[in-house]
Design a protein around this motif. Structure first.
Motif, PDB file in Angstrom:
ATOM      1  N   LYS A 106       0.534   4.225  -0.883  1.00 30.89           N
ATOM      2  CA  LYS A 106       0.740   3.798   0.502  1.00 30.89           C
ATOM      3  C   LYS A 106      -0.563   3.247   1.059  1.00 30.89           C
ATOM      4  CE  LYS A 106       1.636   5.462   5.127  1.00 30.89           C
ATOM      5  NZ  LYS A 106       0.411   4.811   5.607  1.00 30.89           N
ATOM      6  N   GLU A 107      -0.454   2.136   1.706  1.00 32.15           N
ATOM      7  CA  GLU A 107      -1.645   1.585   2.356  1.00 32.15           C
ATOM      8  C   GLU A 107      -1.971   2.493   3.536  1.00 32.15           C
ATOM      9  OE1 GLU A 107      -2.182  -2.956   2.650  1.00 32.15           O
ATOM     10  OE2 GLU A 107      -1.677  -2.236   4.647  1.00 32.15           O
ATOM     11  N   PRO A 108      -3.227   2.924   3.681  1.00 36.48           N
ATOM     12  CA  PRO A 108      -3.534   3.835   4.781  1.00 36.48           C
ATOM     13  C   PRO A 108      -3.319   3.145   6.133  1.00 36.48           C
ATOM     14  CG  PRO A 108      -5.412   3.598   3.263  1.00 36.48           C
ATOM     15  CD  PRO A 108      -4.400   2.595   2.855  1.00 36.48           C
TER      16      PRO A 108
END
Ligand code: BG6
Length: 477
Positions: free
Chosen positions: A374-376
């Motif tokens: 997941k992209e932060p």
């Protein structure tokens, strides 16, 4: 662990391979404490010279290619192991003297670092003079033949004097640490093997790119081309190690049986699945024709091909192979692209979803597994692909950075009597049986190889080989 006491005779000891690889490799093993001080390394070649002259010649080569100082005490001790006998490979001169040098009770190994046209003469004289017996080992360099017929003839000739267990056919790629590591990664981890098949793997790319050209060895190379020089042997071995079934044990015949099955399962390659290339002059540096000193040459310095393996595991998963000279970068790697997950529960993010495992063979040896995370940030569930990148040098410390040269490992294996990393006669023949029709079709045709710029990634045509399958080559860099 030191090997047994041995007498190693190097035919062609004044040649390039002996200077660059064999002698420096032996020296490094000596420094590592693996070679007993009682062992003898006997140079044999046509040049008339005495032991001292050969010792000086060997020391010079080792200084140049192993990067040690002239007065290094190890070098002085090592050259004490060396001796020399002038030999007439096609006549009777020198053989008695050679026999007199061989000690009883030591392992006897004979390294044929000479043109294949001399293999027969040397084998016959070794046998005829009673220098070899059923315990002696012989080491033969590539090229092992130039097609199936010549390889068979070589095998038949060697079989007159030696059993298969005595013959060590070198493919130096098998001696590379990272190539051996392919087996460790596959068969010592549970993670990969369950996914290692056509159900989960979309395709495999094997790349061996070089920046060097063929200048200085054009007379050999022009008669071989990339397919004989690299594909029939090195690329084929890489393909086998990636594609083979798990051997029941890490044992010479168990491993080689499995590799052989892969070669036998290779489908004939369609002409439309191969691209041949030849590098062009780039204004500064000469092109292939000049390097090879043959203005009419149709020999390829690059080849790319799509290969299919007809068995249960690989049905439907193509292997793309490419190798060439004068390319953008020196890099050898194997990239395994997995299939995308069957269903995405996330809204499409546009990011690539296929996992990829890249095994870098050289340089910067290591492994890189691309995974999705997941992209932060608070912006919802966006996915991004990140590398789990490991360089062996970082992971293993100085030992990981200081990998022994392929020849070091292979020569020690000869003395240990371990044939796992050497090609068996039937394996070499099967590889030629597969490449022969490809070579014949080219030789019969009139087509010229596709031109490519020196320093590029190869001919444009090779891109199309992938594009038409909706895939892309990895960048060479
Ligand atoms: C040799 C080929 O077997 O392998 C050469 O004859 C090639 O043409 C070489 O350059 C590549 O080996 P390495 O170890 O440098 O990848």
């Amino acid at each position: 662990i030191p090997v047994e006491d041995f007498d190693l005779v190097i035919f062609g000891a004044t040649g390039d391979l002996a200077h660059r690889k064999i002698l420096p490799g032996l020296f490094r093993r000596f420094v590592a404490g693996q070679i007993p001080e009682t062992s003898r390394i006997i140079g044999a070649a046509r040049t008339e010279q005495d032991d001292d002259a050969f010792r000086a010649e060997a020391a010079k080569a080792i200084v140049e290619f192993a990067g040690v100082k002239k007065n290094d005490p190890d070098l002085v001790r090592f050259t004490g192991l060396l001796g020399y006998t002038a030999i007439d490979a096609k006549g009777e001169g020198g053989w008695k003297a050679l026999k007199a040098r061989m000690r009883k009770g030591a392992v006897h190994a004979f390294y044929f670092s000479v043109a294949p046209s001399l293999f027969g003469d040397i084998a016959e004289r070794l046998h005829g003079h009673g220098i070899t017996d059923k315990h002696s080992r012989i080491v033969v360099e590539k090229p092992f033949g130039r097609d199936l017929e010549t390889a068979r003839a070589l095998n038949t000739m060697l079989a007159q004097h030696f059993r298969e267990q005595q013959i060590y056919r070198i493919d130096h790629y098998l001696g590379k640490e990272t190539v051996q590591n392919l087996m460790a990664v596959r068969f010592a981890n549970i993670l990969f093997e369950p996914l290692w098949n056509a159900q989960f793997i979309d395709h495999v790319q094997i790349t061996v790119a070089e920046t060097v050209g063929v200048s200085g060895r054009g007379s050999y190379y022009d008669k071989s081309g990339a397919i004989r020089d690299m594909v029939q042997n090195h690329m084929m071995q890489l393909l086998c190690l990636i594609a083979m079934e798990p051997p029941y044990h890490f044992d010479p015949n168990a491993v080689r049986d499995e590799k052989l099955k892969v070669i036998r399962a290779l489908e004939p390659v369609e002409p439309s699945d191969i691209v041949r290339g030849q590098y062009q002059p780039d204004g500064k540096e000469p092109g292939y024709l000049e390097d090879a000193e043959n203005p009419d040459s149709r020999t390829e310095s690059y080849v790319a091909m799509k290969v299919r393996i007809s068995n249960w595991r690989w049905q439907g998963t193509p292997f793309y192979l490419r190798t060439g000279k004068k390319l953008r970068a020196r890099t050898s790697e194997i990239a395994i692209t997995f299939k995308e997950p069957p269903h995405s529960i996330f809204d499409d993010t546009g990011a690539p979803r296929a996992n990829e495992l890249v095994i870098r063979l050289q340089p910067n040896e290591g492994m890189n597994l691309k995974v999705m995370i997941k992209e932060p940030g608070p912006g919802g569930m966006r996915l991004v692909q990140v590398p789990l990148d490991m360089s062996f040098a970082d992971a293993l410390g100085p030992e990981g950075a200081d990998m022994p040269d392929a020849y070091e490992r292979l020569i020690m294996d000869v003395i240990r009597g371990n044939q796992t990393l050497f090609m068996r006669g039937d394996e070499v023949e099967a590889a030629w049986a597969w490449t022969d029709p490809i070579i014949r079709a080219w030789e019969d045709g009139k087509q010229r190889p596709e031109p490519y710029d020196a320093g590029s990634s190869g001919p444009e045509e090779a891109l199309r080989l992938m594009h038409r399958d909706n895939r892309r080559w990895r960048e060479i860099r």
